[in-house]
Design an enzyme around this catalytic site. Structure first.
Site, PDB file in Angstrom:
ATOM      1  N   LEU A  57      37.793-102.476 -49.334  1.00  0.00           N
ATOM      2  CA  LEU A  57      37.045-101.274 -48.726  1.00  0.00           C
ATOM      3  C   LEU A  57      37.690 -99.971 -49.052  1.00  0.00           C
ATOM      4  O   LEU A  57      39.015-100.020 -49.227  1.00  0.00           O
ATOM      5  CB  LEU A  57      37.001-101.366 -47.249  1.00  0.00           C
ATOM      6  N   ASP A  58      36.758 -98.778 -49.121  1.00  0.00           N
ATOM      7  CA  ASP A  58      37.552 -97.421 -49.518  1.00  0.00           C
ATOM      8  C   ASP A  58      38.497 -97.194 -48.388  1.00  0.00           C
ATOM      9  O   ASP A  58      38.316 -97.580 -47.334  1.00  0.00           O
ATOM     10  CB  ASP A  58      36.529 -96.550 -49.621  1.00  0.00           C
ATOM     11  N   ARG A  59      39.442 -96.416 -48.769  1.00  0.00           N
ATOM     12  CA  ARG A  59      40.352 -95.669 -48.061  1.00  0.00           C
ATOM     13  C   ARG A  59      39.797 -95.491 -46.749  1.00  0.00           C
ATOM     14  O   ARG A  59      40.335 -95.642 -45.592  1.00  0.00           O
ATOM     15  CB  ARG A  59      41.544 -94.866 -48.614  1.00  0.00           C
ATOM     16  N   THR A  61      37.063 -95.948 -45.410  1.00  0.00           N
ATOM     17  CA  THR A  61      36.287 -96.785 -44.541  1.00  0.00           C
ATOM     18  C   THR A  61      36.946 -97.731 -43.790  1.00  0.00           C
ATOM     19  O   THR A  61      37.869 -98.361 -44.093  1.00  0.00           O
ATOM     20  CB  THR A  61      35.287 -97.706 -45.680  1.00  0.00           C
TER      21      THR A  61
END
Length: 222
Positions: A57-59, A61
């Site tokens: 997951l993106d940082r 998110t």
């Protein structure tokens, strides 16, 4: 080290609720990552635990993240993801009301490595990738509108870029045009559920991560 929120754990894998602000896998440039948290947790019971990074997951998110505890389990999950047998469901909060309460978005996306973002382009090209998601508005509060989002493809920054292209940037996502302040290194995007079909069965396994505990996420329908 911040506490790790474990949603499910067995001999094969561990499911956690990732907090926004951390990157998913270990890095030589960061001391604290979700993978480091998982390692710290597993070391309590095993001297040399195996950790397989299944997805990321993106940082910025938060939400459901699964790590394998065996190489064979990592391979099995990788096959599920590559064959698109995993359904992710996200929640996002946008400030502006969408023109349609329910819609499928289909776009072409180009990864902009220089600016570390994704750009939506009008025409298909060698560099572009097709990206598809469906959304529906499920609630609203004083901050904005809550969207339930189901990506059909898994492209870099896909949800953030596609919503911004609709002039619906996610709250806190300055990179994609939001002017609404949120918490540092975080945006109002949460990986809410992850579902997949159990091998050799018709059973669907679903893991759900509670939303962040702040006023932005106070809705009656989640």
């Amino acid at each position: 080290m911040p506490n790790l929120e474990v949603l499910q754990e067995n001999n094969d894998y561990i499911v956690v609720n990732k907090m926004a602000g951390l990157i998913s896998e270990k890095s030589p440039y960061e001391n604290l990552t979700v993978e480091n948290q998982v390692l710290h947790h597993l070391l309590k019971n095993k001297r040399k635990p195996y950790i397989g990074v299944i997805h990321r997951l993106d940082r910025v998110t938060s939400g459901v993240l699964v790590f394998a505890k065996k190489k064979s389990i990592l391979v099995g999950f990788n096959e599920l993801f590559s064959s698109r047998k995993v359904q992710k469901t996200y929640l996002a909060i946008v400030q502006k009301k969408p023109l349609k309460s329910k819609k499928t978005l289909t776009n072409f996306l180009v990864k902009n490595n220089l600016e570390k973002r994704a750009d939506i382009v009008s025409l298909k090209s060698k560099e572009s990738l097709k990206c598809i998601l469906s959304y529906q508005v499920i609630d609203e509060n004083n901050f904005g509108y809550l969207l339930e989002i189901k990506p059909k493809t898994g492209r870099f920054h896909q949800i953030r870029a596609q919503l911004a292209h609709m002039e619906l940037p996610i709250i806190g996502d300055e990179k994609y045009g939001s002017d609404q302040e949120y918490f540092p290194l975080s945006i109002c995007l949460h990986a809410w559920k992850l579902s997949y079909q159990v091998a050799g069965s018709t059973d669907i396994k679903t893991y759900e991560a509670p939303v962040p505990k702040n006023n932005f996420w106070k809705f009656t329908k989640i």
